[in-house]
Design a protein around this motif. Structure first.
Motif, PDB file in Angstrom:
ATOM      1  N   SER A 473       0.827  -1.207   0.000  1.00 59.23           N
ATOM      2  CA  SER A 473       0.000   0.000   0.000  1.00 59.23           C
ATOM      3  C   SER A 473       0.864   1.262   0.000  1.00 59.23           C
ATOM      4  O   SER A 473       1.901   1.332   0.665  1.00 59.23           O
ATOM      5  N   LEU A 474       0.436   2.262  -0.775  1.00 56.04           N
ATOM      6  CA  LEU A 474       1.106   3.553  -0.834  1.00 56.04           C
ATOM      7  C   LEU A 474       0.107   4.625  -0.439  1.00 56.04           C
ATOM      8  O   LEU A 474      -1.008   4.658  -0.975  1.00 56.04           O
ATOM      9  N   LEU A 475       0.474   5.506   0.468  1.00 49.15           N
ATOM     10  CA  LEU A 475      -0.423   6.579   0.903  1.00 49.15           C
ATOM     11  C   LEU A 475      -0.193   7.804   0.041  1.00 49.15           C
ATOM     12  O   LEU A 475       0.898   8.386   0.024  1.00 49.15           O
ATOM     13  N   SER A 476      -1.235   8.188  -0.695  1.00 47.24           N
ATOM     14  CA  SER A 476      -1.173   9.379  -1.523  1.00 47.24           C
ATOM     15  C   SER A 476      -2.513  10.104  -1.411  1.00 47.24           C
ATOM     16  O   SER A 476      -3.341   9.764  -0.574  1.00 47.24           O
ATOM     17  N   SER A 477      -2.760  11.092  -2.273  1.00 48.85           N
ATOM     18  CA  SER A 477      -3.912  11.979  -2.072  1.00 48.85           C
ATOM     19  C   SER A 477      -5.197  11.569  -2.790  1.00 48.85           C
ATOM     20  O   SER A 477      -6.297  11.733  -2.264  1.00 48.85           O
ATOM     21  N   LYS A 478      -5.090  11.037  -4.012  1.00 44.91           N
ATOM     22  CA  LYS A 478      -6.233  10.993  -4.919  1.00 44.91           C
ATOM     23  C   LYS A 478      -7.492  10.330  -4.361  1.00 44.91           C
ATOM     24  O   LYS A 478      -8.576  10.929  -4.424  1.00 44.91           O
ATOM     25  N   PRO A 479      -7.436   9.105  -3.834  1.00 41.65           N
ATOM     26  CA  PRO A 479      -8.693   8.476  -3.402  1.00 41.65           C
ATOM     27  C   PRO A 479      -9.387   9.246  -2.281  1.00 41.65           C
ATOM     28  O   PRO A 479     -10.616   9.201  -2.169  1.00 41.65           O
ATOM     29  N   PHE A 480      -8.618   9.964  -1.491  1.00 43.43           N
ATOM     30  CA  PHE A 480      -9.198  10.697  -0.373  1.00 43.43           C
ATOM     31  C   PHE A 480      -9.839  12.004  -0.837  1.00 43.43           C
ATOM     32  O   PHE A 480     -10.914  12.388  -0.367  1.00 43.43           O
ATOM     33  N   VAL A 481      -9.195  12.686  -1.785  1.00 43.31           N
ATOM     34  CA  VAL A 481      -9.797  13.887  -2.365  1.00 43.31           C
ATOM     35  C   VAL A 481     -11.097  13.524  -3.076  1.00 43.31           C
ATOM     36  O   VAL A 481     -12.127  14.199  -2.921  1.00 43.31           O
ATOM     37  N   LEU A 482     -11.085  12.429  -3.834  1.00 43.90           N
ATOM     38  CA  LEU A 482     -12.296  12.009  -4.539  1.00 43.90           C
ATOM     39  C   LEU A 482     -13.399  11.607  -3.564  1.00 43.90           C
ATOM     40  O   LEU A 482     -14.575  11.903  -3.799  1.00 43.90           O
ATOM     41  N   THR A 483     -13.038  10.949  -2.488  1.00 42.61           N
ATOM     42  CA  THR A 483     -14.046  10.537  -1.497  1.00 42.61           C
ATOM     43  C   THR A 483     -14.805  11.739  -0.966  1.00 42.61           C
ATOM     44  O   THR A 483     -16.048  11.732  -0.889  1.00 42.61           O
ATOM     45  N   LEU A 484     -14.084  12.792  -0.592  1.00 45.90           N
ATOM     46  CA  LEU A 484     -14.757  13.973  -0.020  1.00 45.90           C
ATOM     47  C   LEU A 484     -15.511  14.759  -1.084  1.00 45.90           C
ATOM     48  O   LEU A 484     -16.610  15.271  -0.817  1.00 45.90           O
ATOM     49  N   MET A 485     -14.971  14.876  -2.292  1.00 43.92           N
ATOM     50  CA  MET A 485     -15.663  15.644  -3.324  1.00 43.92           C
ATOM     51  C   MET A 485     -16.913  14.924  -3.819  1.00 43.92           C
ATOM     52  O   MET A 485     -17.937  15.554  -4.103  1.00 43.92           O
ATOM     53  N   GLU A 486     -16.858  13.603  -3.940  1.00 41.61           N
ATOM     54  CA  GLU A 486     -17.949  12.868  -4.589  1.00 41.61           C
ATOM     55  C   GLU A 486     -18.991  12.332  -3.619  1.00 41.61           C
ATOM     56  O   GLU A 486     -20.117  12.061  -4.029  1.00 41.61           O
ATOM     57  N   PHE A 487     -18.619  12.178  -2.361  1.00 39.80           N
ATOM     58  CA  PHE A 487     -19.583  11.692  -1.378  1.00 39.80           C
ATOM     59  C   PHE A 487     -19.895  12.723  -0.306  1.00 39.80           C
ATOM     60  O   PHE A 487     -20.800  12.516   0.506  1.00 39.80           O
ATOM     61  N   GLY A 488     -19.158  13.822  -0.284  1.00 35.70           N
ATOM     62  CA  GLY A 488     -19.440  14.915   0.630  1.00 35.70           C
ATOM     63  C   GLY A 488     -18.765  14.753   1.981  1.00 35.70           C
ATOM     64  O   GLY A 488     -18.403  13.660   2.403  1.00 35.70           O
ATOM     65  N   LYS A 489     -18.589  15.876   2.665  1.00 38.68           N
ATOM     66  CA  LYS A 489     -18.038  15.876   4.015  1.00 38.68           C
ATOM     67  C   LYS A 489     -19.149  15.560   5.012  1.00 38.68           C
ATOM     68  O   LYS A 489     -20.256  16.088   4.905  1.00 38.68           O
ATOM     69  N   ASP A 568      -7.729  22.426  -2.611  1.00 39.05           N
ATOM     70  CA  ASP A 568      -8.214  23.793  -2.441  1.00 39.05           C
ATOM     71  C   ASP A 568      -9.733  23.845  -2.482  1.00 39.05           C
ATOM     72  O   ASP A 568     -10.358  24.597  -1.708  1.00 39.05           O
ATOM     73  N   ALA A 569     -10.333  23.062  -3.381  1.00 41.65           N
ATOM     74  CA  ALA A 569     -11.801  23.033  -3.428  1.00 41.65           C
ATOM     75  C   ALA A 569     -12.370  22.551  -2.105  1.00 41.65           C
ATOM     76  O   ALA A 569     -13.422  23.019  -1.656  1.00 41.65           O
ATOM     77  N   LEU A 570     -11.670  21.635  -1.448  1.00 39.97           N
ATOM     78  CA  LEU A 570     -12.155  21.071  -0.188  1.00 39.97           C
ATOM     79  C   LEU A 570     -11.921  21.987   1.002  1.00 39.97           C
ATOM     80  O   LEU A 570     -12.800  22.151   1.855  1.00 39.97           O
ATOM     81  N   TYR A 571     -10.724  22.591   1.088  1.00 44.66           N
ATOM     82  CA  TYR A 571     -10.341  23.266   2.326  1.00 44.66           C
ATOM     83  C   TYR A 571     -10.117  24.769   2.188  1.00 44.66           C
ATOM     84  O   TYR A 571     -10.234  25.493   3.176  1.00 44.66           O
ATOM     85  N   GLU A 617     -13.653  18.627 -12.179  1.00 43.23           N
ATOM     86  CA  GLU A 617     -14.485  18.157 -11.079  1.00 43.23           C
ATOM     87  C   GLU A 617     -14.324  19.042  -9.848  1.00 43.23           C
ATOM     88  O   GLU A 617     -15.300  19.337  -9.144  1.00 43.23           O
ATOM     89  N   ALA A 618     -13.095  19.495  -9.592  1.00 49.25           N
ATOM     90  CA  ALA A 618     -12.868  20.398  -8.461  1.00 49.25           C
ATOM     91  C   ALA A 618     -13.605  21.718  -8.654  1.00 49.25           C
ATOM     92  O   ALA A 618     -14.180  22.278  -7.712  1.00 49.25           O
ATOM     93  N   ALA A 619     -13.617  22.213  -9.890  1.00 55.02           N
ATOM     94  CA  ALA A 619     -14.344  23.463 -10.167  1.00 55.02           C
ATOM     95  C   ALA A 619     -15.843  23.273  -9.971  1.00 55.02           C
ATOM     96  O   ALA A 619     -16.532  24.160  -9.440  1.00 55.02           O
ATOM     97  N   MET A 620     -16.368  22.129 -10.384  1.00 52.57           N
ATOM     98  CA  MET A 620     -17.790  21.855 -10.172  1.00 52.57           C
ATOM     99  C   MET A 620     -18.107  21.775  -8.686  1.00 52.57           C
ATOM    100  O   MET A 620     -19.094  22.347  -8.212  1.00 52.57           O
ATOM    101  N   TYR A 621     -17.263  21.075  -7.930  1.00 54.11           N
ATOM    102  CA  TYR A 621     -17.462  20.978  -6.477  1.00 54.11           C
ATOM    103  C   TYR A 621     -17.430  22.367  -5.845  1.00 54.11           C
ATOM    104  O   TYR A 621     -18.249  22.698  -4.991  1.00 54.11           O
TER     105      TYR A 621
END
Length: 637
Positions: A473-489, A568-571, A617-621
């Motif tokens: 396993s490698l810890l990086s950003s993408k799946p976590f950014v997508l989780t918050l943008m696509e399923f909401g905080k 940036d879209a998230l925070y 997608e970030a701009a839409m969010y």
């Protein structure tokens, strides 16, 4: 007399075959009659290889009426010219050539032998020399072989460029100069960064520098339909965009707004999709001008299409046309084992591709998270645009998901040496994201979604960072950014853990003053695909760049332009705005954004679907203030 008849019949058959084969070289006469082509050949003859390569590539891309074979031959000539100057542009031209040949169902080896045979026949049938010079009349007088006069002119270039025995550009070319440098100082031998070579995802098999480049399938630029509601501004200034961001409120709780920075970024990102649209299928190239796409990228392109509509970059009618064509393709394209979408497809034909990146009727398996992302955006599209719901449900119903989710676990499947090998997808990251995505279709991957059983923590720079303890396993950003943008905080435990993943990247910047915004994706140089990992090797290593093509970490740790916009879209913090200020200038007008920036090696100039889709997608969010819920078309004018 009998032997004479046999000889005559044999010659007639050869002649008919030659004439028939010559039909594949439509546009050859138009090409060699062009003064521009003559200029390129003359420059090559005089040792001016780089300007010759530029002219030839422009001809191959923009001259109308050329068959794929002829266009590919001109790209080969451009590659040869660039190679002779040591310029890494040779790889780009070579990739475009192999793509044209693949479009015609041929290889360079077949085209080379075919045309060489016909040029030889022209020589044998001519009363005088087969070629007297570029742009000059060959003066055929012998009636025995009636071939077009351009054969002699082509023969001159054929011999001059040494194409009879040319296999492919040599490895190790590193120099790359801009057009201005080439024209203003042809003799400059300065070093430059390595250019991106033909498509190599990194997940689907290593691209050896000693083997021929894969045959790819792309459309010529002149055939790309570019239809848009809002034009990409020619005077777009990334510096001005960054200044707009910097002037915003620094409070981490300030409400996001779709300011001009995001509007300009969205327009530029959408230009990638205009440039890489395949009108025959509704799909998009995964890498700029290379007609190969993964299932994950098809899902991302559907997200980008929804974003383009919501951001008013395209009209409702254009959205319907593009989305409808894509869904039609998804409802009819071949599946692996008539079961699930294959790993790779040609975007132009929607044909399955094998690991050698050639068409295959059997397929090479599926990737669980890729299928999950596609299904998620199909469901979102069905909800947002109900007129497509029946078509989308049909797409889902033709998939057999029994082996995708079994006993609560998500599986990927690869075919090696004719045998199916399944692997489990779970854990904190892509596993939990895929499980959440499949849930919208009633597929309960409860075991893959339970990341707590493999969750570990590591103290880094004052942050208790969560990571998956699985060995690979490698810890990086993408799946976590997508989780918050696509399923909401939601403010739950997972949201807090994801916040720490962002915070530790900011902490690294605070300590080292090195921009840090990690992701996985393509590189513009060997080994062509890598993940910048916060934590790797079961928690034992930190801040490493890991590639499936390398046995050890590589010195190409990089930060992602897409993740800068996502965080940036998230925070919306001072640090995320600084990320955009530094990374958003990495782009080309009419093409889209670069993948990002290396810590020590300049820009990562790979231009990909994924980067530009996630920026849209970030701009839409951002526009929807934290929830991706565009208004259905029927309620919009």
């Amino acid at each position: 007399m009998k032997s004479f008849r046999i000889l005559t019949i044999t010659f007639a058959i050869c002649l008919m075959s030659a004439i028939s084969a010559m039909a594949a070289f439509d546009g050859l006469g138009q090409l060699v009659s062009s003064p521009t082509f003559a200029e390129a050949v003359a420059l090559y003859k005089n040792g001016k290889f780089e300007p010759s390569a530029m002219i030839l590539q422009d001809l191959a891309e923009n001259m109308r009426g050329l068959s794929p074979e002829v266009s590919g031959i001109v790209f080969v000539m451009a590659s040869r010219a660039a190679e002779n100057s040591g310029n890494a542009r040779a790889y780009e031209s070579w990739g475009m050539a192999t793509a044209r040949f693949a479009r015609a169902g041929m290889s360079w080896n077949e085209v080379r032998k075919n045309l060489d045979q016909q040029l030889e026949m022209a020589r044998l049938g001519a009363a005088g020399p087969a070629a007297v010079g570029a742009g000059q009349s060959p003066g055929f007088a012998g009636p025995a072989v009636s071939l077009p006069p351009e054969a002699g002119r082509m023969a001159t270039a054929w011999e001059l460029f040494g194409l009879k025995n040319y296999i492919r550009p040599s490895t190790g070319l590193r120099r790359e100069k801009t057009a201005d440098q080439i024209w203003n100082n042809m003799g400059d031998a300065g070093q430059g960064p390595v250019t991106v070579i033909p498509y190599s995802e990194g997940v689907w098999g290593q691209a050896s520098t000693n083997s021929p480049q894969p045959n790819l399938n792309i459309s010529g630029r002149t055939n790309l339909p570019i239809v848009k509601k809002t034009a990409v501004p020619r005077n777009h200034s990334s510096a001005a965009a960054a200044a707009t961001i910097a002037a915003a409120n620094d409070s981490t709780n300030s409400k996001p707004e779709l300011n001009e920075t995001y509007r300009d970024a969205a327009r530029l990102a959408w230009s990638y999709f205009q440039r890489n649209y395949q009108s025959s299928t509704g799909l998009y190239n995964g890498l700029d001008l290379y007609s190969v796409t993964t299932v994950w990228e098809i899902g991302s392109s559907l997200a980008a299409l929804n974003a383009a509509y919501e951001l008013e970059l395209i009209s409702g009618d254009e959205f319907k046309q593009r989305a409808g064509l894509m869904l039609q393709t998804l409802s009819s394209m071949d599946l692996y084992n008539d079961e699930l979408p294959n790993k790779l497809y040609f975007a132009e034909s929607a044909r399955m591709i094998g690991e050698d990146q050639k068409p295959t009727s059997s397929g090479i398996g599926w990737v669980g998270p890729d299928v999950a992302r596609l299904l998620l955006w199909l469901k979102k599209t069905a909800i947002l645009h109900p007129e497509f719901k029946p078509a989308i449900e049909n797409i889902f119903n033709r998939m057999r998901t029994e082996r995708l989710v079994t006993n609560g676990l998500i599986y990927s499947m690869n075919v090696y040496a004719g045998k199916e090998i399944t692997t489990v997808v779970n854990g904190f990251g892509h596993g939990s994201y895929a499980a959440e995505s499949l849930k919208v279709w009633g597929l309960n991957a409860w075991s893959s979604s339970d990341y707590r059983k493999t969750l570990g923590y590591k103290n880094m720079l004052g942050v208790k960072v969560p990571y998956d303890k699985s060995v690979k396993s490698l810890l990086s950003s993408k799946p976590f950014v997508l989780t918050l943008m696509e399923f909401g905080k939601t403010g739950n435990e997972q949201d807090k853990l994801i916040r720490r993943i962002y915070e530790v990247q900011k902490a690294r910047y605070n300590k080292t003053k090195t921009i840090t915004c990690v992701s996985d994706g393509r590189l513009d140089r060997a080994p062509w695909f890598a993940t910048s990992a916060i934590i790797a090797k079961n928690g034992k290593k930190t801040w490493q760049c890991i590639s499936p093509y390398s046995d050890k970490p590589i010195n190409l740790f990089w930060s992602s332009t897409a993740m800068a916009f996502g965080w940036d879209a998230l925070y919306n913090t001072a640090y995320t705005r600084m990320l955009i200020e530094n990374l958003s200038p990495l782009s080309e007008q009419g093409k889209g954004f670069y993948s990002g920036k290396y810590d020590t090696a300049g820009a990562n100039k790979a231009i990909t679907l994924e980067t530009n889709a996630l920026i849209l997608e970030a701009a839409m969010y951002r526009k929807m203030s934290g929830t991706i819920t565009p208004t259905p078309i029927k309620n919009r004018k």
